[in-house]
Design a protein around this motif. Sequence first.
Motif, PDB file in Angstrom:
ATOM      1  N   VAL A  27      21.796 -11.853 -12.799  1.00  0.00           N
ATOM      2  CA  VAL A  27      22.900 -10.949 -13.127  1.00  0.00           C
ATOM      3  C   VAL A  27      24.237 -11.536 -12.678  1.00  0.00           C
ATOM      4  O   VAL A  27      25.220 -11.546 -13.432  1.00  0.00           O
ATOM      5  N   VAL A  28      24.281 -12.049 -11.451  1.00  0.00           N
ATOM      6  CA  VAL A  28      25.544 -12.583 -10.922  1.00  0.00           C
ATOM      7  C   VAL A  28      25.978 -13.819 -11.704  1.00  0.00           C
ATOM      8  O   VAL A  28      27.143 -13.931 -12.117  1.00  0.00           O
ATOM      9  N   ALA A  29      25.060 -14.747 -11.924  1.00  0.00           N
ATOM     10  CA  ALA A  29      25.416 -15.964 -12.664  1.00  0.00           C
ATOM     11  C   ALA A  29      25.848 -15.625 -14.087  1.00  0.00           C
ATOM     12  O   ALA A  29      26.816 -16.197 -14.610  1.00  0.00           O
ATOM     13  N   SER A  30      25.152 -14.687 -14.729  1.00  0.00           N
ATOM     14  CA  SER A  30      25.528 -14.289 -16.093  1.00  0.00           C
ATOM     15  C   SER A  30      26.903 -13.650 -16.117  1.00  0.00           C
ATOM     16  O   SER A  30      27.698 -13.888 -17.039  1.00  0.00           O
ATOM     17  N   ALA A  31      27.207 -12.832 -15.109  1.00  0.00           N
ATOM     18  CA  ALA A  31      28.523 -12.190 -15.041  1.00  0.00           C
ATOM     19  C   ALA A  31      29.635 -13.216 -14.898  1.00  0.00           C
ATOM     20  O   ALA A  31      30.756 -13.002 -15.382  1.00  0.00           O
ATOM     21  N   PHE A  32      29.342 -14.348 -14.261  1.00  0.00           N
ATOM     22  CA  PHE A  32      30.347 -15.396 -14.083  1.00  0.00           C
ATOM     23  C   PHE A  32      30.395 -16.368 -15.260  1.00  0.00           C
ATOM     24  O   PHE A  32      31.197 -17.286 -15.274  1.00  0.00           O
ATOM     25  N   GLY A  33      29.501 -16.173 -16.248  1.00  0.00           N
ATOM     26  CA  GLY A  33      29.529 -17.013 -17.438  1.00  0.00           C
ATOM     27  C   GLY A  33      28.546 -18.154 -17.432  1.00  0.00           C
ATOM     28  O   GLY A  33      28.700 -19.108 -18.199  1.00  0.00           O
ATOM     29  N   ALA A  34      27.521 -18.090 -16.581  1.00  0.00           N
ATOM     30  CA  ALA A  34      26.510 -19.149 -16.528  1.00  0.00           C
ATOM     31  C   ALA A  34      25.127 -18.516 -16.575  1.00  0.00           C
ATOM     32  O   ALA A  34      24.391 -18.531 -15.588  1.00  0.00           O
ATOM     33  N   LEU A  87      25.623 -23.991 -14.144  1.00  0.00           N
ATOM     34  CA  LEU A  87      26.452 -23.603 -13.008  1.00  0.00           C
ATOM     35  C   LEU A  87      27.579 -24.596 -12.772  1.00  0.00           C
ATOM     36  O   LEU A  87      28.627 -24.232 -12.243  1.00  0.00           O
ATOM     37  N   ASN A  88      27.370 -25.854 -13.169  1.00  0.00           N
ATOM     38  CA  ASN A  88      28.399 -26.874 -12.959  1.00  0.00           C
ATOM     39  C   ASN A  88      29.630 -26.652 -13.832  1.00  0.00           C
ATOM     40  O   ASN A  88      30.682 -27.258 -13.598  1.00  0.00           O
ATOM     41  N   LYS A  89      29.500 -25.784 -14.841  1.00  0.00           N
ATOM     42  CA  LYS A  89      30.671 -25.470 -15.672  1.00  0.00           C
ATOM     43  C   LYS A  89      31.594 -24.484 -14.981  1.00  0.00           C
ATOM     44  O   LYS A  89      32.749 -24.332 -15.372  1.00  0.00           O
ATOM     45  N   LEU A  90      31.073 -23.788 -13.961  1.00  0.00           N
ATOM     46  CA  LEU A  90      31.885 -22.803 -13.247  1.00  0.00           C
ATOM     47  C   LEU A  90      32.815 -23.491 -12.256  1.00  0.00           C
ATOM     48  O   LEU A  90      32.493 -24.553 -11.725  1.00  0.00           O
ATOM     49  N   LEU A  94      33.313 -19.860  -7.869  1.00  0.00           N
ATOM     50  CA  LEU A  94      32.370 -18.995  -8.574  1.00  0.00           C
ATOM     51  C   LEU A  94      30.954 -19.531  -8.456  1.00  0.00           C
ATOM     52  O   LEU A  94      29.986 -18.760  -8.366  1.00  0.00           O
ATOM     53  N   HIS A  95      30.824 -20.851  -8.464  1.00  0.00           N
ATOM     54  CA  HIS A  95      29.513 -21.474  -8.269  1.00  0.00           C
ATOM     55  C   HIS A  95      28.952 -21.065  -6.909  1.00  0.00           C
ATOM     56  O   HIS A  95      27.782 -20.675  -6.787  1.00  0.00           O
ATOM     57  N   ALA A  96      29.793 -21.123  -5.881  1.00  0.00           N
ATOM     58  CA  ALA A  96      29.365 -20.748  -4.526  1.00  0.00           C
ATOM     59  C   ALA A  96      28.991 -19.263  -4.469  1.00  0.00           C
ATOM     60  O   ALA A  96      27.980 -18.892  -3.860  1.00  0.00           O
ATOM     61  N   LEU A  97      29.778 -18.419  -5.117  1.00  0.00           N
ATOM     62  CA  LEU A  97      29.487 -16.978  -5.104  1.00  0.00           C
ATOM     63  C   LEU A  97      28.185 -16.667  -5.841  1.00  0.00           C
ATOM     64  O   LEU A  97      27.445 -15.775  -5.430  1.00  0.00           O
ATOM     65  N   SER A  98      27.907 -17.393  -6.917  1.00  0.00           N
ATOM     66  CA  SER A  98      26.668 -17.153  -7.652  1.00  0.00           C
ATOM     67  C   SER A  98      25.442 -17.478  -6.816  1.00  0.00           C
ATOM     68  O   SER A  98      24.357 -16.946  -7.053  1.00  0.00           O
ATOM     69  N   LEU A 179      24.175 -24.644  -1.420  1.00  0.00           N
ATOM     70  CA  LEU A 179      25.538 -24.438  -0.922  1.00  0.00           C
ATOM     71  C   LEU A 179      26.031 -25.666  -0.170  1.00  0.00           C
ATOM     72  O   LEU A 179      27.186 -26.071  -0.304  1.00  0.00           O
ATOM     73  N   MET A 180      25.146 -26.279   0.622  1.00  0.00           N
ATOM     74  CA  MET A 180      25.509 -27.463   1.381  1.00  0.00           C
ATOM     75  C   MET A 180      25.884 -28.628   0.462  1.00  0.00           C
ATOM     76  O   MET A 180      26.784 -29.420   0.758  1.00  0.00           O
ATOM     77  N   LEU A 181      25.207 -28.712  -0.696  1.00  0.00           N
ATOM     78  CA  LEU A 181      25.434 -29.835  -1.604  1.00  0.00           C
ATOM     79  C   LEU A 181      26.487 -29.536  -2.672  1.00  0.00           C
ATOM     80  O   LEU A 181      26.704 -30.358  -3.558  1.00  0.00           O
ATOM     81  N   LEU A 182      27.143 -28.370  -2.575  1.00  0.00           N
ATOM     82  CA  LEU A 182      28.114 -27.982  -3.596  1.00  0.00           C
ATOM     83  C   LEU A 182      29.234 -29.010  -3.782  1.00  0.00           C
ATOM     84  O   LEU A 182      29.655 -29.259  -4.918  1.00  0.00           O
TER      85      LEU A 182
END
Length: 219
Positions: A27-34, A87-90, A94-98, A179-182
């Motif tokens: 749900v969270v990733a979809s809401a952010f567009g991924a 997720l890399n498109k975010l 936003l990637h971290a929040l997802s 998250l560590m590798l973001l």
Amino acid sequence: MDRVALFFWLGLLFVAVNVMWALAQAVVASAFGARPLAVQVGYGPKLLAWRMGGIGWSLHPIVLGSSASFAPGEEEAAQAPTLKSRLNKLPPPLHALSLAIPWYVQIGVAMACLGPAEGFHQFTEGFPAVFNLAALPERVERFVGLLRDGELLRAWGIMSARMAALNLLPIPTLAGGYLMLLPWRDKSPTWVRPVAIALLAVFLPWAAYVAYLFVRAIL
């Protein structure tokens, strides 16, 4: 409760925690567009598979985790050959929040089941519990005792809190590792693979030991 009922409720709690995590992540990733392409609950042979919201869902028998696949489809891969994940498109925030918000959902479930103070305490206690092998048998016995007494809501809260703590460990296959590798999300450094293998070599025997403790406590 008899042994069969204990195993049933223990498995159901694992399913509930992992389904909650998978739903929150999707749900969270979809809401952010991924939007993820697939969400898997459990590991091993596929038991059930269905499509919902444009996402392929599957249920597997070893319900010790869940994962979402964001690997690009053929069209995306042709347009951006270097893209390894939707997720890399975010943008990085936003990637971290997802990755982080589903973790907060797990803590929220723990707080709803146990109360805010007790839920947060169970979460923070989860970190030393991972490494304190001497205390694990007693902790598992107490948890199984909750199931025997029918305190399923409290058991769900404790499991959600402990799984949230476990998921923050800096292991590349867990949320803490992602998250560590973001900062290196576009191209992982060469040290990631050997570190991941070393951490999994430690984590998998620990997980097997915990599974053994649960089986011993129930039997």
